[in-house]
Enzyme design. Sequence first.
Site, PDB file in Angstrom:
ATOM      1  N   PRO A   2      33.657 -14.327 -66.126  1.00  0.00           N
ATOM      2  CA  PRO A   2      32.739 -13.630 -67.056  1.00  0.00           C
ATOM      3  C   PRO A   2      33.137 -13.786 -68.529  1.00  0.00           C
ATOM      4  CG  PRO A   2      33.500 -12.168 -65.288  1.00  0.00           C
ATOM      5  CD  PRO A   2      34.334 -13.399 -65.225  1.00  0.00           C
ATOM      6  N   GLU A   3      32.156 -14.118 -69.345  1.00  0.00           N
ATOM      7  CA  GLU A   3      32.337 -14.192 -70.794  1.00  0.00           C
ATOM      8  C   GLU A   3      31.357 -13.212 -71.442  1.00  0.00           C
ATOM      9  OE1 GLU A   3      32.429 -18.208 -72.327  1.00  0.00           O
ATOM     10  OE2 GLU A   3      33.234 -18.989 -70.458  1.00  0.00           O
ATOM     11  N   LYS A  59      35.239  -9.264 -74.204  1.00  0.00           N
ATOM     12  CA  LYS A  59      34.982  -9.317 -72.766  1.00  0.00           C
ATOM     13  C   LYS A  59      35.319  -7.994 -72.078  1.00  0.00           C
ATOM     14  CE  LYS A  59      36.403 -14.179 -72.843  1.00  0.00           C
ATOM     15  NZ  LYS A  59      37.425 -15.099 -72.337  1.00  0.00           N
ATOM     16  N   ARG A 251      42.733 -26.206 -71.935  1.00  0.00           N
ATOM     17  CA  ARG A 251      41.708 -25.894 -70.935  1.00  0.00           C
ATOM     18  C   ARG A 251      40.918 -27.143 -70.555  1.00  0.00           C
ATOM     19  NH1 ARG A 251      40.439 -20.405 -71.445  1.00  0.00           N
ATOM     20  NH2 ARG A 251      39.324 -20.701 -69.484  1.00  0.00           N
TER      21      ARG A 251
END
Length: 261
Positions: A2-3, A59, A251
């Site tokens: 989730p962002e 977040k 990433r």
Amino acid sequence: MPELPDVETVARMLRRTVAGRRITGVRVLTPPTVRSPHPRRFIRQLTGHTVRHVDRRGKYLLIRLSRPLTLVVHLRMTGDFEVVPHAAPVHPHTRVILQFGRRDLRFIDQRRFGHMDLVPSEAESGLVGHLGVEPLDPSFTMKRWKALLDGRRGSIKSVLLRQDLIAGIGNIYADEILWQARVHPARSVHWLRPAEVARLHLIIRGVLRRAIASLSRYGRPIGRFLEVRGEPDAPCPRCGRPIITARVAGRTTYFCSTCQR
Ligand SMILES: [Zn+2]
């Protein structure tokens, strides 16, 4: 994972379903999910109180109670909330249950990285005080964005991921934003042209806004790049060349080396 748009969608769901309602019971099924206070105290402090409002910061979800206490929740990788009748069978990954009369708000989290803290509202900043500007807040002006980039080293992707600079963007939306803006993720912030800086400011807000709108309308984000991102050998939706995968800012990053310079 989730962002900002996903967490905002959860916050809106909670506003519709539990805001203004009283917590009549609490069950902690997985004690480590509650980081503070001790689960026994957590249950005692929550029970009988009303959810006043639900906010989001980066977040994090901030469930504000009548007391004044704030339940600060981070969904991390797989956390989610569902509202179900109290009598509904309990899903095996259910970690915490807040009962609101005949309905339950259940925190489900398969990977168990999600966590919650119940803190006095004035102590909230201890958990979210480190966060940078909210990209959808009016305070995120072009001037603020320029100031944030000014004199900074490192790649644009690493800046987008820095929660202490700009809050709520994660790996997936950073890739979407950079693809839309046609900026290579490894580009040094220092060498961005003024037109690119301006375009990024516009696109950061546009991508996040559209993601929230499509999540609430269709239950999934709609983004041209988002839909092919992560698929091996998928063609770029703009130029048709294969999408590249590389490690940027630590990433896994997807981008188009033709469109993004
Ligand atoms: Zn392309």
